[in-house]
Design a protein around this motif. Structure first.
Motif, PDB file in Angstrom:
ATOM      1  N   HIS A 169       0.943  -1.289   0.141  1.00 22.80           N
ATOM      2  CA  HIS A 169       0.177  -0.018  -0.040  1.00 22.80           C
ATOM      3  C   HIS A 169       0.918   1.187  -0.104  1.00 22.80           C
ATOM      4  CE1 HIS A 169      -3.773  -1.927   0.202  1.00 22.80           C
ATOM      5  NE2 HIS A 169      -3.669  -2.528   1.314  1.00 22.80           N
ATOM      6  N   CYS A 170       1.816   1.253   0.668  1.00 26.56           N
ATOM      7  CA  CYS A 170       2.801   2.510   0.876  1.00 26.56           C
ATOM      8  C   CYS A 170       3.422   2.590  -0.551  1.00 26.56           C
ATOM      9  CB  CYS A 170       3.877   2.244   2.150  1.00 26.56           C
ATOM     10  SG  CYS A 170       3.304   2.421   3.753  1.00 26.56           S
ATOM     11  N   LEU A 171       4.000   1.497  -1.171  1.00 33.71           N
ATOM     12  CA  LEU A 171       4.617   1.694  -2.594  1.00 33.71           C
ATOM     13  C   LEU A 171       3.582   2.328  -3.439  1.00 33.71           C
ATOM     14  CD1 LEU A 171       6.744  -1.408  -2.563  1.00 33.71           C
ATOM     15  CD2 LEU A 171       7.485   0.864  -2.310  1.00 33.71           C
ATOM     16  N   MET A 172       2.212   1.815  -3.235  1.00 34.38           N
ATOM     17  CA  MET A 172       1.132   2.205  -4.302  1.00 34.38           C
ATOM     18  C   MET A 172       1.013   3.916  -3.885  1.00 34.38           C
ATOM     19  SD  MET A 172       0.367  -0.185  -6.369  1.00 34.38           S
ATOM     20  CE  MET A 172      -1.049   0.606  -6.794  1.00 34.38           C
ATOM     21  N   VAL A 173       0.937   4.424  -2.782  1.00 32.93           N
ATOM     22  CA  VAL A 173       1.046   5.500  -2.373  1.00 32.93           C
ATOM     23  C   VAL A 173       2.161   6.556  -3.137  1.00 32.93           C
ATOM     24  CG1 VAL A 173       1.013   7.504  -0.326  1.00 32.93           C
ATOM     25  CG2 VAL A 173      -0.134   5.372  -0.268  1.00 32.93           C
ATOM     26  N   LEU A 174       3.292   5.851  -3.263  1.00 32.59           N
ATOM     27  CA  LEU A 174       4.348   6.572  -3.794  1.00 32.59           C
ATOM     28  C   LEU A 174       4.280   7.079  -5.148  1.00 32.59           C
ATOM     29  CD1 LEU A 174       7.349   4.704  -2.186  1.00 32.59           C
ATOM     30  CD2 LEU A 174       6.607   6.876  -1.638  1.00 32.59           C
ATOM     31  N   ARG A 175       3.460   6.285  -5.831  1.00 33.08           N
ATOM     32  CA  ARG A 175       3.215   6.628  -7.162  1.00 33.08           C
ATOM     33  C   ARG A 175       2.340   7.803  -7.478  1.00 33.08           C
ATOM     34  NH1 ARG A 175      -1.656   4.662  -9.164  1.00 33.08           N
ATOM     35  NH2 ARG A 175      -1.160   4.789 -11.212  1.00 33.08           N
ATOM     36  N   LEU A 176       1.404   8.159  -6.438  1.00 32.04           N
ATOM     37  CA  LEU A 176       0.367   9.362  -6.569  1.00 32.04           C
ATOM     38  C   LEU A 176       1.071  10.510  -6.669  1.00 32.04           C
ATOM     39  CD1 LEU A 176      -2.082   7.916  -3.941  1.00 32.04           C
ATOM     40  CD2 LEU A 176      -2.222   7.711  -6.540  1.00 32.04           C
ATOM     41  N   SER A 177       0.378  11.440  -7.220  1.00 28.38           N
ATOM     42  CA  SER A 177       0.848  12.864  -7.276  1.00 28.38           C
ATOM     43  C   SER A 177      -0.314  13.677  -6.631  1.00 28.38           C
ATOM     44  CB  SER A 177       0.620  13.529  -8.701  1.00 28.38           C
ATOM     45  OG  SER A 177       1.578  12.829  -9.589  1.00 28.38           O
ATOM     46  N   PHE A 178       0.133  14.887  -5.798  1.00 24.23           N
ATOM     47  CA  PHE A 178      -0.671  15.458  -4.725  1.00 24.23           C
ATOM     48  C   PHE A 178      -0.738  16.844  -5.301  1.00 24.23           C
ATOM     49  CE2 PHE A 178      -1.497  12.205  -1.799  1.00 24.23           C
ATOM     50  CZ  PHE A 178      -0.497  11.485  -1.821  1.00 24.23           C
ATOM     51  N   CYS A 179      -1.810  17.807  -5.034  1.00 29.95           N
ATOM     52  CA  CYS A 179      -2.069  18.949  -5.269  1.00 29.95           C
ATOM     53  C   CYS A 179      -1.589  19.826  -4.065  1.00 29.95           C
ATOM     54  CB  CYS A 179      -3.341  19.473  -5.758  1.00 29.95           C
ATOM     55  SG  CYS A 179      -3.800  18.405  -7.304  1.00 29.95           S
ATOM     56  N   THR A 180      -1.991  21.207  -3.968  1.00 28.02           N
ATOM     57  CA  THR A 180      -1.772  22.122  -2.735  1.00 28.02           C
ATOM     58  C   THR A 180      -2.875  21.696  -1.962  1.00 28.02           C
ATOM     59  OG1 THR A 180      -2.773  23.908  -3.893  1.00 28.02           O
ATOM     60  CG2 THR A 180      -0.335  23.698  -4.261  1.00 28.02           C
ATOM     61  N   ASP A 181      -3.757  21.242  -1.905  1.00 28.76           N
ATOM     62  CA  ASP A 181      -4.798  20.809  -0.855  1.00 28.76           C
ATOM     63  C   ASP A 181      -4.200  19.537  -0.196  1.00 28.76           C
ATOM     64  OD1 ASP A 181      -6.908  20.639   0.672  1.00 28.76           O
ATOM     65  OD2 ASP A 181      -8.320  20.178  -1.022  1.00 28.76           O
ATOM     66  N   LEU A 182      -3.474  19.599   0.845  1.00 24.07           N
ATOM     67  CA  LEU A 182      -3.101  18.254   1.358  1.00 24.07           C
ATOM     68  C   LEU A 182      -3.616  18.162   2.882  1.00 24.07           C
ATOM     69  CD1 LEU A 182       0.692  19.060   0.316  1.00 24.07           C
ATOM     70  CD2 LEU A 182      -1.063  17.584  -0.719  1.00 24.07           C
ATOM     71  N   GLU A 183      -4.986  18.637   3.103  1.00 27.12           N
ATOM     72  CA  GLU A 183      -5.491  18.128   4.355  1.00 27.12           C
ATOM     73  C   GLU A 183      -6.198  17.229   4.519  1.00 27.12           C
ATOM     74  OE1 GLU A 183      -8.104  21.425   5.144  1.00 27.12           O
ATOM     75  OE2 GLU A 183      -6.788  22.992   5.262  1.00 27.12           O
ATOM     76  N   ILE A 184      -5.713  16.339   5.679  1.00 26.46           N
ATOM     77  CA  ILE A 184      -6.214  14.715   5.969  1.00 26.46           C
ATOM     78  C   ILE A 184      -7.190  15.044   6.899  1.00 26.46           C
ATOM     79  CG2 ILE A 184      -5.676  12.494   6.517  1.00 26.46           C
ATOM     80  CD1 ILE A 184      -3.042  12.841   5.310  1.00 26.46           C
ATOM     81  N   PRO A 185      -8.558  14.608   6.612  1.00 29.81           N
ATOM     82  CA  PRO A 185      -9.576  14.882   7.609  1.00 29.81           C
ATOM     83  C   PRO A 185      -9.495  14.209   8.860  1.00 29.81           C
ATOM     84  CG  PRO A 185     -10.658  14.105   5.811  1.00 29.81           C
ATOM     85  CD  PRO A 185      -9.040  14.230   5.451  1.00 29.81           C
ATOM     86  N   LEU A 186      -8.532  13.377   9.271  1.00 26.39           N
ATOM     87  CA  LEU A 186      -8.210  12.703  10.537  1.00 26.39           C
ATOM     88  C   LEU A 186      -6.991  12.785  11.321  1.00 26.39           C
ATOM     89  CD1 LEU A 186      -8.868   8.918   8.778  1.00 26.39           C
ATOM     90  CD2 LEU A 186     -10.497  10.443  10.067  1.00 26.39           C
ATOM     91  N   PHE A 187      -6.987  12.446  12.386  1.00 25.13           N
ATOM     92  CA  PHE A 187      -5.794  12.847  13.479  1.00 25.13           C
ATOM     93  C   PHE A 187      -4.714  12.039  13.104  1.00 25.13           C
ATOM     94  CE2 PHE A 187      -7.914   9.404  15.666  1.00 25.13           C
ATOM     95  CZ  PHE A 187      -6.828   8.788  16.253  1.00 25.13           C
ATOM     96  N   PHE A 188      -4.666  11.189  12.106  1.00 30.74           N
ATOM     97  CA  PHE A 188      -3.467  10.438  11.629  1.00 30.74           C
ATOM     98  C   PHE A 188      -3.560  10.244  10.071  1.00 30.74           C
ATOM     99  CE2 PHE A 188      -6.821   7.295  12.291  1.00 30.74           C
ATOM    100  CZ  PHE A 188      -6.705   6.463  11.246  1.00 30.74           C
ATOM    101  N   CYS A 189      -2.484   9.688   9.607  1.00 30.41           N
ATOM    102  CA  CYS A 189      -2.421   9.364   8.220  1.00 30.41           C
ATOM    103  C   CYS A 189      -3.277   8.115   7.786  1.00 30.41           C
ATOM    104  CB  CYS A 189      -0.963   9.387   7.615  1.00 30.41           C
ATOM    105  SG  CYS A 189      -0.218  10.976   7.657  1.00 30.41           S
ATOM    106  N   ASP A 190      -4.481   8.083   7.048  1.00 31.20           N
ATOM    107  CA  ASP A 190      -4.989   7.141   6.771  1.00 31.20           C
ATOM    108  C   ASP A 190      -4.977   6.864   5.299  1.00 31.20           C
ATOM    109  OD1 ASP A 190      -7.344   4.837   7.466  1.00 31.20           O
ATOM    110  OD2 ASP A 190      -8.324   6.313   5.835  1.00 31.20           O
ATOM    111  N   LEU A 191      -4.910   5.428   4.861  1.00 35.53           N
ATOM    112  CA  LEU A 191      -4.747   5.120   3.476  1.00 35.53           C
ATOM    113  C   LEU A 191      -5.937   5.668   2.617  1.00 35.53           C
ATOM    114  CD1 LEU A 191      -3.220   3.662   1.452  1.00 35.53           C
ATOM    115  CD2 LEU A 191      -4.564   1.563   1.942  1.00 35.53           C
TER     116      LEU A 191
END
Length: 322
Positions: A169-191
């Motif tokens: 799952h982490c390797l799959m996240v590495l292939r993603l591109s992100f924009c300037t909106d980087l707010e995760i609506p949780l108190f921890f990093c959820d997949l």
């Protein structure tokens, strides 16, 4: 890794060094509530650590508890300690410093360990259900079937599979591109939340998430259901009411923990899937990432006579040394 700026029409790439962190959900905007929240979650964390450590120490110090069931219980307590340690301390730091940022590498590291120990708990609960099935349905062969070699092998295989799943799952996240909106609506990093805020195509990520959840989670849930179905059929054949109660009592604690773990997990999933409120999603996530790990030691210590006796001996031994 490429980041894109949503403020422009042509989605111009942004250098990764310019956007190197995510922002977690702020628990409250009221400054007067921050000390209360900090104290509350610090208390929850300390209770979780102390409770699970007591379970491990009690089982380790009492030779009568050196059985497969309590071996897996120690593994479960160890897992609960690490699940809480990967999430709550960072939340406490954010509350204390009044900042919600987490570095990109820190988020990936937290995501990896959350996935490892959540998957490991899933496997352990299934193994413990099988252990109860053997104990109730094949009591005379219990120690032969659940031998130390098999117990160790099941634990190691569960840990290996959990690490592989988390790494995938982490390797799959590495292939993603992100924009300037980087707010995760949780108190921890959820997949799921990280995938949701990605700018690039997430179809493959969602397929991998669903396949892994269905394959490993589904197999474990089906294993628990099948084990307890066999247990119920076996118990119903016992003629005496006392025998039925004794057989069911050995499964009560595990059933409670299973219900709490999967109930809170499914509740968190449906809440995030069907609710547009970040606060509701955050509360649901706390229910499955904080509450079960704190409550599990109490469930096993209060509902289990042998565990209560071992804890009493442990406390008396420590008091006598003072």
């Amino acid at each position: 890794m490429i980041f894109y700026n949503r403020s422009t029409n042509n989605m111009e790439p942004i250098n990764r060094t310019e956007v190197s962190e995510f922002f977690l959900l702020k628990l409250t905007d009221d400054p007067t509530l921050q000390p209360l929240l900090f104290s509350l979650f610090l208390f929850i964390y300390l209770v979780t650590i102390l409770g699970n450590l007591l379970i491990i120490l009690a089982v380790s110090s009492d030779s009568q508890l050196h059985t497969p069931m309590y071996f897996f219980l120690c593994n479960l307590s160890f897992t609960d300690i690490w699940i809480s340690t990967t999430t709550i301390p960072k939340m406490l730091v954010n509350v204390q410093t009044q900042t919600q940022s987490i570095t990109y590498k820190g988020c990936l590291a937290q995501l990896y360990f959350v996935l490892v120990f959540a998957a490991l708990e899933n496997f352990l609960l299934a193994i413990m259900a099988y252990d109860r099935y053997v104990a109730v349905c094949h009591p005379l062969r219990y120690m032969v079937i659940m031998n130390p070699q098999l117990c160790a092998l099941l634990s190691l295989v569960s840990l290996f599979l959990s690490c592989v799943i988390a790494l995938l799952h982490c390797l799959m996240v590495l292939r993603l591109s992100f924009c300037t909106d980087l707010e995760i609506p949780l108190f921890f990093c959820d997949l799921a939340q990280i995938v949701n805020i990605a700018c690039s195509d997430t179809l493959i990520n969602n397929i991998v998430i669903n396949v892994a959840a269905s394959l490993f989670g589904g197999v474990c849930v089906c294993g628990i259901i099948v084990s307890y179905t066999q247990i119920v059929f076996s118990v119903l054949k016992i003629p005496s009411a006392g025998g039925k109660y004794k057989a069911f009592s050995t499964c009560g604690s595990h059933l409670t923990v299973v219900s709490l773990f999967y109930g809170s997990g499914f509740g968190g999933y449906f809440s995030s899937a069907f609710s547009d409120s970040p606060r509701m999603t955050a509360v649901a996530s706390m229910m499955y990432m904080v509450v079960p790990q704190m409550v599990n030691p109490f469930i096993y210590s209060l509902r289990n006579r042998d565990m209560k006796a071992a804890l009493r001996k442990l406390v008396e031994r420590k008091i006598s040394l003072l």
